[in-house]
Scaffold this active site. Structure first.
Site, short mmCIF file in Angstrom:
data_model
loop_
_atom_site.label_atom_id
_atom_site.label_comp_id
_atom_site.label_asym_id
_atom_site.label_seq_id
_atom_site.Cartn_x
_atom_site.Cartn_y
_atom_site.Cartn_z
CG ASN A 9 -1.69 1.24 1.43
OD1 ASN A 9 -1.82 2.04 0.50
ND2 ASN A 9 -2.24 1.44 2.62
CG HIS A 99 -5.59 1.77 5.44
ND1 HIS A 99 -5.16 2.75 6.30
CD2 HIS A 99 -4.53 0.95 5.22
CE1 HIS A 99 -3.88 2.53 6.58
NE2 HIS A 99 -3.48 1.44 5.95
N GLY A 177 2.59 2.22 10.78
CA GLY A 177 3.53 3.34 10.62
C GLY A 177 4.26 3.74 11.89
C1 PEP Z 1 -0.61 0.13 6.19
O1 PEP Z 1 -0.77 1.33 6.11
O2 PEP Z 1 -1.44 -0.64 5.72
C2 PEP Z 1 0.58 -0.35 6.88
C3 PEP Z 1 0.61 -1.59 7.28
O3 PEP Z 1 1.59 0.56 7.08
P1 PEP Z 1 3.05 0.27 7.67
O4 PEP Z 1 3.54 -1.00 7.04
O5 PEP Z 1 3.86 1.46 7.24
O6 PEP Z 1 2.91 0.15 9.14
#
Ligand code: PEP
Length: 254
Positions: A9, A99, A177
């Protein structure tokens, strides 16, 4: 046998030139993968690059393109929105729905998300439906109720044949994140729970065939131990999907 999937993503990142280079690097880096039947890689770039991404991956059976969102209506006066039919017409096959950034920043409700799932399926797109609890909800021990409700309201009203086209992504909000991933034990515990309630709502056969992805600070270092769990069928990757080398390592981690 359920598919193993790694989906990237990209969120709101990359210019067109950067997007083309990244897809190019991913396609080159994964050329051996295209011979392996039970793995699927999904790339979810921003809307303006969907068509280019679909063109660049055309004919590669193991790589598909997803949109990061769609609108709940078929078409009409919704300035700035993108419909499921528009997405499908670019060559994309999947769409991420629910999401946590859409739920939290854009106040998307369970009802709204259920309508998106419905229109996506009706149009012929496969939803990657995200669920996951906030940190406060985990700290108060409510994570299972939260996830159960998100699934009940978002996808459990679908027919068996509709549900069989849905991919579930468990993404604890506190892990997205933040650099703090769920431990392999926490991920397995929740994935097993999700599989159990799918089985209760549909059947064991359906639950065994459902791909359940883990998302939340999954990276090249921790992917292998997360994916080693029996109910973790791959990952939905944010930050680490923006670096070709890391994304390729993650794909090769299961
Ligand atoms: C996401 O936004 O779906 C996600 C898993 O982000 P990250 O891998 O950066 O934690």
């Amino acid at each position: 046998m359920r598919k193993k999937i790694v989906a990237g993503n990209w969120k709101m990142n990359k210019t067109l030139t950067e997007a083309i280079s990244l897809i190019d690097e991913i396609v080159t880096g994964l050329k051996d993968l295209v011979k392996n039947d039970d793995k699927l890689v999904i790339i979810a770039p921003p809307f303006p690059y969907l068509m280019k991404a679909a063109e660049m991956t055309k004919g590669l059976n193991q790589i598909e393109i997803a949109a990061q969102n769609c609108h709940s209506n078929e078409k009409g006066a919704f300035t700035g929105e993108i419909s499921a039919a528009m997405i499908l017409s670019t060559g994309a096959k999947f769409v991420i729905i629910g999401h946590s950034e859409r739920r939290n920043y854009f106040k998307e409700t369970d009802d709204f998300l259920a309508k998106k799932v419905e229109i996506a399926l009706k149009t012929g797109l496969k939803p990657i439906f995200c669920c996951g609890e906030l940190l406060s909800e985990r700290q108060s021990g409510n994570q299972f109720d939260i996830v159960r409700n998100q699934l009940k309201n978002g996808v459990f009203n679908l027919s068996e044949s509709e549900f069989s086209n849905v991919v579930i992504a468990y993404e604890p909000v506190w892990a997205i994140g933040t650099g703090v991933n769920a431990s392999p034990e926490q991920a397995q515990e929740m994935h097993a729970f999700i599989r159990k309630i799918i089985s209760e709502n549909y059947s064991t056969q359906i639950s065994e065939n459902t791909t359940i992805l883990y998302g939340g600070s999954c990276n090249a270092q921790n992917a292998a131990e997360l994916f080693a769990n029996p109910d973790v069928d791959g990952g939905l990757i944010g930050g680490a999907s923006l670096i070709a080398k890391d994304f390729i390592t993650i794909v090769n981690s299961y």
